[in-house]
Design a protein around this motif. Structure first.
Motif, mmCIF file in Angstrom:
data_model
loop_
_atom_site.group_PDB
_atom_site.id
_atom_site.type_symbol
_atom_site.label_atom_id
_atom_site.label_comp_id
_atom_site.label_asym_id
_atom_site.label_seq_id
_atom_site.Cartn_x
_atom_site.Cartn_y
_atom_site.Cartn_z
ATOM 1 N N SER A 131 0.836 -1.211 0.000
ATOM 2 C CA SER A 131 0.000 0.000 0.000
ATOM 3 C C SER A 131 0.870 1.261 0.000
ATOM 4 O O SER A 131 2.026 1.241 0.425
ATOM 5 C CB SER A 131 -0.906 0.013 1.235
ATOM 6 N N ARG A 132 0.275 2.341 -0.471
ATOM 7 C CA ARG A 132 0.996 3.619 -0.592
ATOM 8 C C ARG A 132 1.652 4.012 0.733
ATOM 9 O O ARG A 132 2.765 4.528 0.749
ATOM 10 C CB ARG A 132 -0.003 4.692 -1.059
ATOM 11 N N ASP A 133 0.973 3.737 1.852
ATOM 12 C CA ASP A 133 1.495 4.137 3.168
ATOM 13 C C ASP A 133 2.371 3.051 3.802
ATOM 14 O O ASP A 133 2.781 3.182 4.959
ATOM 15 C CB ASP A 133 0.349 4.509 4.107
ATOM 16 N N LEU A 134 2.669 1.981 3.070
ATOM 17 C CA LEU A 134 3.583 0.904 3.485
ATOM 18 C C LEU A 134 3.066 0.074 4.662
ATOM 19 O O LEU A 134 3.837 -0.688 5.258
ATOM 20 C CB LEU A 134 4.984 1.462 3.838
ATOM 21 N N THR A 135 1.795 0.200 4.989
ATOM 22 C CA THR A 135 1.283 -0.530 6.164
ATOM 23 C C THR A 135 0.683 -1.887 5.805
ATOM 24 O O THR A 135 0.604 -2.767 6.661
ATOM 25 C CB THR A 135 0.189 0.277 6.898
ATOM 26 N N HIS A 136 0.252 -2.056 4.559
ATOM 27 C CA HIS A 136 -0.408 -3.300 4.173
ATOM 28 C C HIS A 136 0.154 -3.827 2.855
ATOM 29 O O HIS A 136 0.759 -3.081 2.078
ATOM 30 C CB HIS A 136 -1.928 -3.096 4.045
ATOM 31 N N ALA A 137 -0.061 -5.114 2.636
ATOM 32 C CA ALA A 137 0.399 -5.732 1.389
ATOM 33 C C ALA A 137 -0.556 -6.837 1.005
ATOM 34 O O ALA A 137 -1.381 -7.286 1.821
ATOM 35 C CB ALA A 137 1.806 -6.291 1.568
ATOM 36 N N VAL A 138 -0.416 -7.274 -0.248
ATOM 37 C CA VAL A 138 -1.197 -8.413 -0.718
ATOM 38 C C VAL A 138 -0.304 -9.210 -1.677
ATOM 39 O O VAL A 138 0.445 -8.624 -2.467
ATOM 40 C CB VAL A 138 -2.517 -7.958 -1.394
ATOM 41 N N ASN A 166 -1.052 -3.154 -11.220
ATOM 42 C CA ASN A 166 -1.642 -1.838 -10.954
ATOM 43 C C ASN A 166 -3.078 -1.966 -10.461
ATOM 44 O O ASN A 166 -3.485 -1.251 -9.533
ATOM 45 C CB ASN A 166 -1.619 -0.988 -12.233
ATOM 46 N N ALA A 167 -3.828 -2.867 -11.065
ATOM 47 C CA ALA A 167 -5.219 -3.066 -10.645
ATOM 48 C C ALA A 167 -5.276 -3.593 -9.209
ATOM 49 O O ALA A 167 -6.109 -3.158 -8.401
ATOM 50 C CB ALA A 167 -5.914 -4.030 -11.610
ATOM 51 N N LEU A 168 -4.339 -4.506 -8.898
ATOM 52 C CA LEU A 168 -4.278 -5.039 -7.534
ATOM 53 C C LEU A 168 -3.888 -3.940 -6.549
ATOM 54 O O LEU A 168 -4.417 -3.857 -5.430
ATOM 55 C CB LEU A 168 -3.288 -6.207 -7.486
ATOM 56 N N SER A 169 -2.983 -3.074 -6.980
ATOM 57 C CA SER A 169 -2.553 -1.953 -6.141
ATOM 58 C C SER A 169 -3.720 -1.000 -5.871
ATOM 59 O O SER A 169 -3.923 -0.548 -4.733
ATOM 60 C CB SER A 169 -1.407 -1.210 -6.848
ATOM 61 N N ASP A 170 -4.489 -0.725 -6.898
ATOM 62 C CA ASP A 170 -5.662 0.155 -6.715
ATOM 63 C C ASP A 170 -6.628 -0.451 -5.699
ATOM 64 O O ASP A 170 -7.150 0.255 -4.823
ATOM 65 C CB ASP A 170 -6.376 0.358 -8.060
ATOM 66 N N ALA A 171 -6.854 -1.764 -5.819
ATOM 67 C CA ALA A 171 -7.761 -2.435 -4.880
ATOM 68 C C ALA A 171 -7.206 -2.381 -3.461
ATOM 69 O O ALA A 171 -7.936 -2.110 -2.498
ATOM 70 C CB ALA A 171 -7.979 -3.887 -5.317
ATOM 71 N N GLY A 184 -8.724 -0.474 -0.056
ATOM 72 C CA GLY A 184 -9.167 -1.312 1.057
ATOM 73 C C GLY A 184 -10.027 -2.493 0.629
ATOM 74 O O GLY A 184 -10.670 -3.120 1.467
ATOM 75 N N SER A 185 -9.982 -2.826 -0.671
ATOM 76 C CA SER A 185 -10.875 -3.877 -1.170
ATOM 77 C C SER A 185 -10.129 -5.088 -1.751
ATOM 78 O O SER A 185 -10.712 -5.886 -2.476
ATOM 79 C CB SER A 185 -11.790 -3.288 -2.252
ATOM 80 N N ALA A 186 -8.813 -5.215 -1.437
ATOM 81 C CA ALA A 186 -8.058 -6.354 -1.983
ATOM 82 C C ALA A 186 -8.245 -7.578 -1.092
ATOM 83 O O ALA A 186 -8.024 -7.510 0.119
ATOM 84 C CB ALA A 186 -6.578 -5.999 -2.084
ATOM 85 N N ASN A 187 -8.628 -8.678 -1.691
ATOM 86 C CA ASN A 187 -8.747 -9.937 -0.943
ATOM 87 C C ASN A 187 -7.369 -10.409 -0.492
ATOM 88 O O ASN A 187 -6.427 -10.405 -1.287
ATOM 89 C CB ASN A 187 -9.360 -11.033 -1.825
ATOM 90 N N GLY A 188 -7.280 -10.820 0.762
ATOM 91 C CA GLY A 188 -6.022 -11.376 1.249
ATOM 92 C C GLY A 188 -5.026 -10.326 1.697
ATOM 93 O O GLY A 188 -3.873 -10.654 1.986
ATOM 94 N N ALA A 189 -5.437 -9.078 1.787
ATOM 95 C CA ALA A 189 -4.522 -8.035 2.272
ATOM 96 C C ALA A 189 -4.142 -8.334 3.717
ATOM 97 O O ALA A 189 -4.951 -8.856 4.487
ATOM 98 C CB ALA A 189 -5.171 -6.660 2.157
ATOM 99 N N PHE A 190 -2.885 -8.047 4.052
ATOM 100 C CA PHE A 190 -2.422 -8.293 5.422
ATOM 101 C C PHE A 190 -1.543 -7.140 5.885
ATOM 102 O O PHE A 190 -1.031 -6.367 5.061
ATOM 103 C CB PHE A 190 -1.658 -9.628 5.501
ATOM 104 N N LYS A 191 -1.382 -7.034 7.201
ATOM 105 C CA LYS A 191 -0.565 -5.984 7.796
ATOM 106 C C LYS A 191 0.901 -6.314 7.517
ATOM 107 O O LYS A 191 1.344 -7.439 7.740
ATOM 108 C CB LYS A 191 -0.829 -5.930 9.307
ATOM 109 N N LEU A 192 1.651 -5.345 7.010
ATOM 110 C CA LEU A 192 3.016 -5.607 6.548
ATOM 111 C C LEU A 192 4.053 -5.219 7.598
ATOM 112 O O LEU A 192 3.979 -4.130 8.179
ATOM 113 C CB LEU A 192 3.279 -4.813 5.260
#
Lengths: 327, 327
Positions: free
Chosen positions: B19-26, B50-55, B59-67
């Motif tokens: 994520s842009r703020d470096l707090t989450h990833a997928v 890019n599409a995954l990054s937008d999601a 806040g709508s990406a499946n499987g996102a986790f705290k990085l």
């Protein structure tokens, strides 16, 4: 055993085991998809590849096919590191003598090596594409070894245990660009473009008696435009063994599996053996006649590099390339 | 978008979008298992990433986790080529002035670059392991770009189109080994061991206005043992843009996807901005006081390298490393 890569399956090719006589091969994809993958897991992959090699050489390998050596990719089409040496001091001595300079005493105890490009290796029969003949196009026929993982600060004895494959390399050199680059002080870049590898890489045990003391003890045979050019002895006048060269690189870093370490252009004190690069030949001419008479390579010129066993059979397959201009 | 690699899944790690703020990833493994695989097929992979990054940023990406940024591998844990520049001429000018030498006029028109090791990049929080403090351990805080495939002889304008990712690099340098290696004439080898990369690499479009003219226009902030060390401006005094550096490398070779090209240590004419390497600081001291007073790094010392946006948020994540001896 002998390993090679087909030009199929992606950027890293497809791993095959090649018969001792280079006539047949069998895909090794059941063991590892690529040579890099095999090297990444060498202690597990090597015994299985050896078993497949035994079956192939016994004529009992399922899926064996007739091999066209000329159609092979480089065994490692791309690699993570290539460090090239200049281990044949007669070459260094002659080049220095021609410009009236001394060879520093340290050169006899501290290997001269440089970081080279490993991002792409030409296949053994691929064209050498160069933007301009004015760059002073040269071959350098060398021996190269490939390691698995080598720990930082490995001794030469330890490094020797990590030399897993041996082959030939044509270290393409653009002589016209070298003086300017070396004068800047940071080594080669534009003057050392992509090199070509021999069709197969061979394990030291497969080489038998001609691999002794971490050196190859056979002549490096080279031809230019079909004419004999040289047969310098790889086992003579090599100041540093491959184990010493690998240990030199590992002084401050671990080496990653699939690292290539080159010998430098093969050169002997005995000039009757010919040369392994045009720069060497031109230096011999300069020392003898006051000026060089052999030109560098032109578009359309061809080169051939080969090492044969006592019976005259090619061990690694030949590197055979044509110099061409950029389309 | 921002891309990184987890320390899992093998030698090349596992590709994640951050994520842009470096707090989450997928995990991006549905698109490409590794960053190298994505770069190998960039024109197809980039739009999907890019599409995954937008999601993810929505806040709508499946499987996102705290990085945990500190646990990341280098975005490219190993790569096929790294060529480093020395594009900030104030550094070259000061080093030469300190030893009473002139900067050749050609240095202002012809980039000074060298072939560096790409076989392994340290993760952003990995220790820098060095066999001896006597080697003169130094950091070099630099900007680095990653290209996809670049054709041979690309112009700077063409090269610019192939700069796909931007990041930070700590080009670890062993100053005590440099004079001896450069005197041999073939460039750096033992004196330039493995470098570390920032936690994430960022696309130029994500950088927006701070990426202009193929340069990064922000200060390079560095700290040593928690103390401010420098904030030299990356966009000031950079004699050659990254497009020009990439084109310089491509003069005689195509570049393989995943090639890294570095800027060289960031240095400004304005010395009040501090330095990005100890050699620079020591040179400033030598010119001012007749001798250097800041020592090189010792075991246990720590360094921090970061670039922040106007709001003070880290863009690439910080490189934070400790110097340690070989076990």
């Amino acid at each position: 055993m002998k390993l090679a890569s087909l030009k199929e399956g992606g950027r890293d090719g497809t791993l095959v085991v090649v018969s001792r006589d280079l006539t047949h091969a069998v895909k090794a994809t059941g063991i590892a998809p690529t040579l890099q993958a095999a090297l990444d897991d060498w202690s597990s992959a090597a015994p299985r590849l050896n078993a497949l090699s035994d079956a192939l050489n016994a004529g009992s390998a399922n899926g064996a096919f007739k091999l066209d050596v000329a159609a092979l990719a480089a065994p490692l089409p791309r690699a993570y590191e290539f460090v090239d040496g200049s281990a044949y001091l007669p070459h260094v001595e002659r080049v220095r003598k021609a410009r009236g300079a001394e060879v520093p005493a340290s050169f006899y105890t501290d290997p001269l090596m440089y970081q080279a490009t490993s991002a792409g290796f030409l296949g053994p029969h691929d064209d050498v594409v160069v933007p301009s003949e004015d760059f002073g196009i040269d071959l350098e026929a060398e021996v190269v070894v490939v390691t698995d993982d080598v720990p930082m600060s490995a001794t030469p004895a330890q490094a020797s245990e990590h030399i897993q494959l041996v082959g030939l390399i044509n270290d393409v050199s653009l002589r016209g660009l070298i003086p300017g680059e070396l004068a800047k002080g940071f080594g080669f870049l534009q003057s050392k473009p992509r090199s070509a590898l021999s069709p197969v890489l061979v394990t030291p045990d497969e080489l038998g008696e001609v691999w002794q003391g971490d050196k190859l003890h056979l002549p490096m045979r080279t031809w230019l435009n079909g004419q004999w050019f040289g047969e310098a002895e790889c086992g003579v006048d090599m100041q540093f063994s491959f184990a010493e060269l690998v240990a030199h690189v590992a002084k401050t870093r671990p080496l990653t599996a699939g690292t290539l370490v080159g010998s430098g252009t093969i050169a002997n004190q005995d000039t009757s053996k010919g040369a392994s690069c045009l720069a060497e030949q031109r230096t011999v001419e300069t020392l003898r006649d006051g000026k060089p008479s052999t030109p560098f390579l032109k578009f359309g010129d061809t080169l051939r590099i080969d090492v044969t066993d006592a019976a005259g059979a090619s061990i690694f397959g030949a590197i055979e390339q044509r110099i061409v201009g950029k389309a």
